[in-house]
Design an enzyme around this catalytic site. Sequence first.
Site, PDB file in Angstrom:
ATOM      1  N   ARG A   1       0.833  -1.200   0.000  1.00  0.00           N
ATOM      2  CA  ARG A   1       0.000   0.000   0.000  1.00  0.00           C
ATOM      3  C   ARG A   1       0.876   1.262   0.000  1.00  0.00           C
ATOM      4  NH1 ARG A   1      -3.558  -1.462   5.191  1.00  0.00           N
ATOM      5  NH2 ARG A   1      -1.656  -2.626   5.614  1.00  0.00           N
TER       6      ARG A   1
ATOM      7  N   LYS B   1       1.926   1.642   7.382  1.00  0.00           N
ATOM      8  CA  LYS B   1       2.221   0.782   8.536  1.00  0.00           C
ATOM      9  C   LYS B   1       3.096   1.492   9.558  1.00  0.00           C
ATOM     10  CE  LYS B   1       0.867  -2.653   9.333  1.00  0.00           C
ATOM     11  NZ  LYS B   1      -0.471  -2.964   9.951  1.00  0.00           N
TER      12      LYS B   1
ATOM     13  N   TYR C   1      -0.774   4.102  10.704  1.00  0.00           N
ATOM     14  CA  TYR C   1      -1.172   3.116  11.717  1.00  0.00           C
ATOM     15  C   TYR C   1      -0.005   2.932  12.670  1.00  0.00           C
ATOM     16  CZ  TYR C   1      -5.311   1.629   9.101  1.00  0.00           C
ATOM     17  OH  TYR C   1      -6.523   1.594   8.473  1.00  0.00           O
TER      18      TYR C   1
ATOM     19  N   HIS D   1      -0.643   1.155  16.307  1.00  0.00           N
ATOM     20  CA  HIS D   1      -0.915  -0.034  17.134  1.00  0.00           C
ATOM     21  C   HIS D   1       0.100  -0.178  18.264  1.00  0.00           C
ATOM     22  CE1 HIS D   1      -3.833  -1.295  14.128  1.00  0.00           C
ATOM     23  NE2 HIS D   1      -2.917  -1.236  13.195  1.00  0.00           N
TER      24      HIS D   1
ATOM     25  N   GLU E   1      -5.640   4.555  13.779  1.00  0.00           N
ATOM     26  CA  GLU E   1      -6.623   3.635  14.371  1.00  0.00           C
ATOM     27  C   GLU E   1      -7.311   4.154  15.620  1.00  0.00           C
ATOM     28  OE1 GLU E   1      -3.339   3.052  14.335  1.00  0.00           O
ATOM     29  OE2 GLU E   1      -2.697   2.502  16.353  1.00  0.00           O
TER      30      GLU E   1
ATOM     31  N   SER F   1     -10.357  -2.665   8.211  1.00  0.00           N
ATOM     32  CA  SER F   1     -11.033  -3.761   8.914  1.00  0.00           C
ATOM     33  C   SER F   1     -12.008  -4.459   7.979  1.00  0.00           C
ATOM     34  CB  SER F   1     -11.771  -3.226  10.148  1.00  0.00           C
ATOM     35  OG  SER F   1     -10.844  -2.804  11.113  1.00  0.00           O
TER      36      SER F   1
ATOM     37  N   ASP G   1     -19.982 -11.647  20.873  1.00  0.00           N
ATOM     38  CA  ASP G   1     -19.576 -10.276  21.208  1.00  0.00           C
ATOM     39  C   ASP G   1     -19.981  -9.989  22.641  1.00  0.00           C
ATOM     40  OD1 ASP G   1     -19.300  -7.258  21.219  1.00  0.00           O
ATOM     41  OD2 ASP G   1     -18.839  -7.640  19.121  1.00  0.00           O
TER      42      ASP G   1
ATOM     43  N   VAL H   1     -11.694  -9.011  17.973  1.00  0.00           N
ATOM     44  CA  VAL H   1     -12.091  -8.111  19.065  1.00  0.00           C
ATOM     45  C   VAL H   1     -11.234  -6.857  19.041  1.00  0.00           C
ATOM     46  CG1 VAL H   1     -12.783 -10.040  20.536  1.00  0.00           C
ATOM     47  CG2 VAL H   1     -10.495  -9.101  20.769  1.00  0.00           C
TER      48      VAL H   1
ATOM     49  N   VAL I   1      -7.103 -11.827  13.445  1.00  0.00           N
ATOM     50  CA  VAL I   1      -7.029 -10.513  12.787  1.00  0.00           C
ATOM     51  C   VAL I   1      -6.597  -9.453  13.799  1.00  0.00           C
ATOM     52  CG1 VAL I   1      -8.269  -8.838  11.352  1.00  0.00           C
ATOM     53  CG2 VAL I   1      -8.871 -11.255  11.222  1.00  0.00           C
TER      54      VAL I   1
ATOM     55  N   ILE J   1      -4.307  -9.434  15.694  1.00  0.00           N
ATOM     56  CA  ILE J   1      -2.874  -9.561  15.983  1.00  0.00           C
ATOM     57  C   ILE J   1      -2.169  -8.217  16.003  1.00  0.00           C
ATOM     58  CG2 ILE J   1      -2.233  -9.976  13.544  1.00  0.00           C
ATOM     59  CD1 ILE J   1      -0.665 -11.679  16.631  1.00  0.00           C
ATOM     60  N   ASP J   2      -2.684  -7.241  15.245  1.00  0.00           N
ATOM     61  CA  ASP J   2      -1.980  -5.948  15.254  1.00  0.00           C
ATOM     62  C   ASP J   2      -2.103  -5.253  16.609  1.00  0.00           C
ATOM     63  OD1 ASP J   2      -4.636  -5.332  14.942  1.00  0.00           O
ATOM     64  OD2 ASP J   2      -4.375  -4.057  13.188  1.00  0.00           O
TER      65      ASP J   2
ATOM     66  N   VAL K   1      -1.376 -12.653  10.273  1.00  0.00           N
ATOM     67  CA  VAL K   1      -0.706 -11.606   9.486  1.00  0.00           C
ATOM     68  C   VAL K   1      -1.197 -10.230   9.953  1.00  0.00           C
ATOM     69  CG1 VAL K   1      -0.367 -10.657   7.171  1.00  0.00           C
ATOM     70  CG2 VAL K   1      -0.384 -13.146   7.518  1.00  0.00           C
TER      71      VAL K   1
ATOM     72  N   ASN L   1      -0.646  -7.255   8.623  1.00  0.00           N
ATOM     73  CA  ASN L   1      -0.993  -6.273   7.578  1.00  0.00           C
ATOM     74  C   ASN L   1      -1.709  -6.985   6.436  1.00  0.00           C
ATOM     75  OD1 ASN L   1       1.427  -7.580   6.820  1.00  0.00           O
ATOM     76  ND2 ASN L   1       2.058  -5.879   5.513  1.00  0.00           N
TER      77      ASN L   1
HETATM   78  N1  LIG Z   1      -4.459  -7.968  10.860  1.00  0.00           N
HETATM   79  C1  LIG Z   1      -4.805  -6.984  10.060  1.00  0.00           C
HETATM   80  O1  LIG Z   1      -4.303  -6.848   8.942  1.00  0.00           O
HETATM   81  C2  LIG Z   1      -5.861  -6.029  10.479  1.00  0.00           C
HETATM   82  C3  LIG Z   1      -6.277  -6.033  11.778  1.00  0.00           C
HETATM   83  N2  LIG Z   1      -7.300  -5.231  12.196  1.00  0.00           N
HETATM   84  C4  LIG Z   1      -7.655  -5.342  13.611  1.00  0.00           C
HETATM   85  O2  LIG Z   1      -8.841  -6.081  13.804  1.00  0.00           O
HETATM   86  C5  LIG Z   1      -9.329  -5.794  15.129  1.00  0.00           C
HETATM   87  C6  LIG Z   1     -10.846  -5.549  15.078  1.00  0.00           C
HETATM   88  O3  LIG Z   1     -11.078  -4.300  14.443  1.00  0.00           O
HETATM   89  P1  LIG Z   1     -12.551  -3.746  14.159  1.00  0.00           P
HETATM   90  O4  LIG Z   1     -13.440  -4.822  13.732  1.00  0.00           O
HETATM   91  O5  LIG Z   1     -12.389  -2.544  13.302  1.00  0.00           O
HETATM   92  O6  LIG Z   1     -12.987  -3.257  15.611  1.00  0.00           O
HETATM   93  P2  LIG Z   1     -14.480  -2.896  16.073  1.00  0.00           P
HETATM   94  O7  LIG Z   1     -14.317  -1.923  17.187  1.00  0.00           O
HETATM   95  O8  LIG Z   1     -15.330  -2.539  14.918  1.00  0.00           O
HETATM   96  O9  LIG Z   1     -15.030  -4.281  16.641  1.00  0.00           O
HETATM   97  C7  LIG Z   1     -14.510  -4.901  17.770  1.00  0.00           C
HETATM   98  C8  LIG Z   1     -15.624  -5.676  18.441  1.00  0.00           C
HETATM   99  O10 LIG Z   1     -15.029  -6.476  19.473  1.00  0.00           O
HETATM  100  C9  LIG Z   1     -15.977  -6.520  20.524  1.00  0.00           C
HETATM  101  N3  LIG Z   1     -15.281  -6.970  21.732  1.00  0.00           N
HETATM  102  C10 LIG Z   1     -14.422  -6.289  22.520  1.00  0.00           C
HETATM  103  N4  LIG Z   1     -13.987  -7.072  23.519  1.00  0.00           N
HETATM  104  C11 LIG Z   1     -14.584  -8.288  23.352  1.00  0.00           C
HETATM  105  C12 LIG Z   1     -14.537  -9.518  24.061  1.00  0.00           C
HETATM  106  N5  LIG Z   1     -13.788  -9.653  25.158  1.00  0.00           N
HETATM  107  N6  LIG Z   1     -15.276 -10.550  23.586  1.00  0.00           N
HETATM  108  C13 LIG Z   1     -16.045 -10.419  22.485  1.00  0.00           C
HETATM  109  N7  LIG Z   1     -16.130  -9.267  21.783  1.00  0.00           N
HETATM  110  C14 LIG Z   1     -15.404  -8.226  22.208  1.00  0.00           C
HETATM  111  C15 LIG Z   1     -16.551  -5.126  20.578  1.00  0.00           C
HETATM  112  O11 LIG Z   1     -17.778  -5.076  21.271  1.00  0.00           O
HETATM  113  C16 LIG Z   1     -16.687  -4.799  19.092  1.00  0.00           C
HETATM  114  O12 LIG Z   1     -17.975  -5.128  18.594  1.00  0.00           O
HETATM  115  C17 LIG Z   1      -8.489  -4.593  15.599  1.00  0.00           C
HETATM  116  O13 LIG Z   1      -7.454  -5.037  16.434  1.00  0.00           O
HETATM  117  C18 LIG Z   1      -7.937  -4.045  14.319  1.00  0.00           C
HETATM  118  O14 LIG Z   1      -6.769  -3.280  14.500  1.00  0.00           O
HETATM  119  C19 LIG Z   1      -7.945  -4.383  11.330  1.00  0.00           C
HETATM  120  C20 LIG Z   1      -7.540  -4.320  10.019  1.00  0.00           C
HETATM  121  C21 LIG Z   1      -6.420  -5.094   9.506  1.00  0.00           C
HETATM  122  C1  LIG Z   2      -5.166  -1.814  10.337  1.00  0.00           C
HETATM  123  C2  LIG Z   2      -3.873  -2.340   9.930  1.00  0.00           C
HETATM  124  O1  LIG Z   2      -3.047  -2.632  10.748  1.00  0.00           O
HETATM  125  C3  LIG Z   2      -3.588  -2.519   8.544  1.00  0.00           C
HETATM  126  O2  LIG Z   2      -4.421  -2.175   7.690  1.00  0.00           O
HETATM  127  O3  LIG Z   2      -2.498  -3.013   8.216  1.00  0.00           O
HETATM  128 MG   LIG Z   3       2.520  -4.260  13.899  1.00  0.00          MG
END
Ligand SMILES: NC(=O)C1=CN([C@@H]2O[C@H](COP(=O)(O)OP(=O)(O)OC[C@H]3O[C@@H](n4cnc5c(N)ncnc54)[C@H](O)[C@@H]3O)[C@@H](O)[C@H]2O)C=CC1
Ligand SMILES: CC(=O)C(=O)O
Ligand SMILES: [Mg+2]
Length: 372
Positions: free
Chosen positions: A15, A75, A94, A96, A118, A134, A198, A239, A267, A269-270, A298, A300
């Site tokens: 990106r 990133k 970002y 994190h 974020e 997300s 949730d 979460v 997901v 993991i970040d 992963v 990113n």
């Molecule tokens: N690995 C990657 O490439 C990416 C990772 N992410 C990450 O994904 C994660 C989720 O992001 P979003 O969906 O945007 O967040 P969001 O805020 O839209 O949703 C999170 C949900 O988790 C729920 N939650 C919180 N604690 C909980 C628990 N103990 N048990 C059950 N549910 C719980 C909340 O009520 C909420 O509905 C974040 O850490 C974000 O940074 C986002 C984009 C890319």
């Molecule tokens: C949200 C995030 O960490 C990404 O898009 O890579």
């Molecule tokens: Mg990282």
Amino acid sequence: MRIAVPKEIKNHEYRVALTPTGARELTGRGHHVSVQAGAGEGAGFSDHDYEAAGARIDADVAALWQNAELILKVKEPQAEEVARLTPDHTLFTYLHLAAEETLTKGLLESGATCIAYETITDAKGGLPLLAPMSTVAGRMAVQAGAHSLEKAQGGSGVLLPGVPGVAPGKVTVIGGGVVGENAARMALGLGAEVTILDKSIARLEVLDDRYQGRIKTVYSTADALDEAAKTADMIIGAVLIPGAAAPKLITRAMLADMQPGSVLVDVAIDQGGCFETSKPTTHAEPTYIVDGIVHYCVANMPGAVARTSTLGLTNATLPFVLALADKGWQQALSDDPHFLPGLNVHAGQVTYPAVANAFGLTSVDPVKLVSQ
Ligand SMILES: NC(=O)C1=CN([C@@H]2O[C@H](COP(=O)(O)OP(=O)(O)OC[C@H]3O[C@@H](n4cnc5c(N)ncnc54)[C@H](O)[C@@H]3O)[C@@H](O)[C@H]2O)C=CC1
Ligand SMILES: CC(=O)C(=O)O
Ligand SMILES: [Mg+2]
């Protein structure tokens, strides 16, 4: 303002933080935009596209950083990028930080002003600069997980939709926010049996209403998590407690209850990951196996679909980039209470409480910094 757009250097990160369209908006307002040679290539933008938008192409990375006031990235800065930061820089990307103590310390030592995508909020209680990625990561989670279920990847050999006469696979999504809902939609589309856990009843109500029983919603408790471990072919960790380290919801002991070859896609993991056995992986080597369970972690994910992701991300970031460029960070954050929580680090101080809590540091109220 002098604005720099470096080429991303994280593993398989394609990106770019600014498109030629965004560059045109900035140069049209009199700002100077320098883009590292080749920075847009992975997302389908040539150096010529940026030049046509009034930007300058710079092959000298050190000079690019040194001459900039505002640095736009995707990133979190990698070690060699942290070393380039100075107190004169404003970094917008970002971060994190709650998952990365070394990075947090590096940013504090740099003296730079660091604003995270974020943790910026909106009037509806959402995270508008996290949401587009997300959405991408949620949609990708199921395809990554489905591939990981194949025998050659160490998976159990379950095909999510099943076939006539053979039941579909079971997908449990923990966290029904943006990632979780998008993952659930994809899993549903593939014909899997889908459950979302949730902690927010309000969120479960929205999902129940939207999917009319086609997705099961369950209040997240220790019992519900145990049940997920015993029954799911794939568990997607989605979460978020904004800015904070993710809670560990599936422990190593629970892996013993899972069917061998089941898949965990973390997901979250970040933010450190929501499974005890998660550790960040890269697109080069996305999975590993612990106790017979395939882990995909992963950090990113959207980087793999860089064209779509760059367009989705920059649509959301551009208004904030324009505010930073036009007004400077103090005025831009002072004018917008939803932009203000984006500030994570300034001049050696943490300004976001959840990040400070993660490392036993104290945080400074950003209001005090912008009203100086
Ligand atoms: N690995 C990657 O490439 C990416 C990772 N992410 C990450 O994904 C994660 C989720 O992001 P979003 O969906 O945007 O967040 P969001 O805020 O839209 O949703 C999170 C949900 O988790 C729920 N939650 C919180 N604690 C909980 C628990 N103990 N048990 C059950 N549910 C719980 C909340 O009520 C909420 O509905 C974040 O850490 C974000 O940074 C986002 C984009 C890319
Ligand atoms: C949200 C995030 O960490 C990404 O898009 O890579
Ligand atoms: Mg990282």
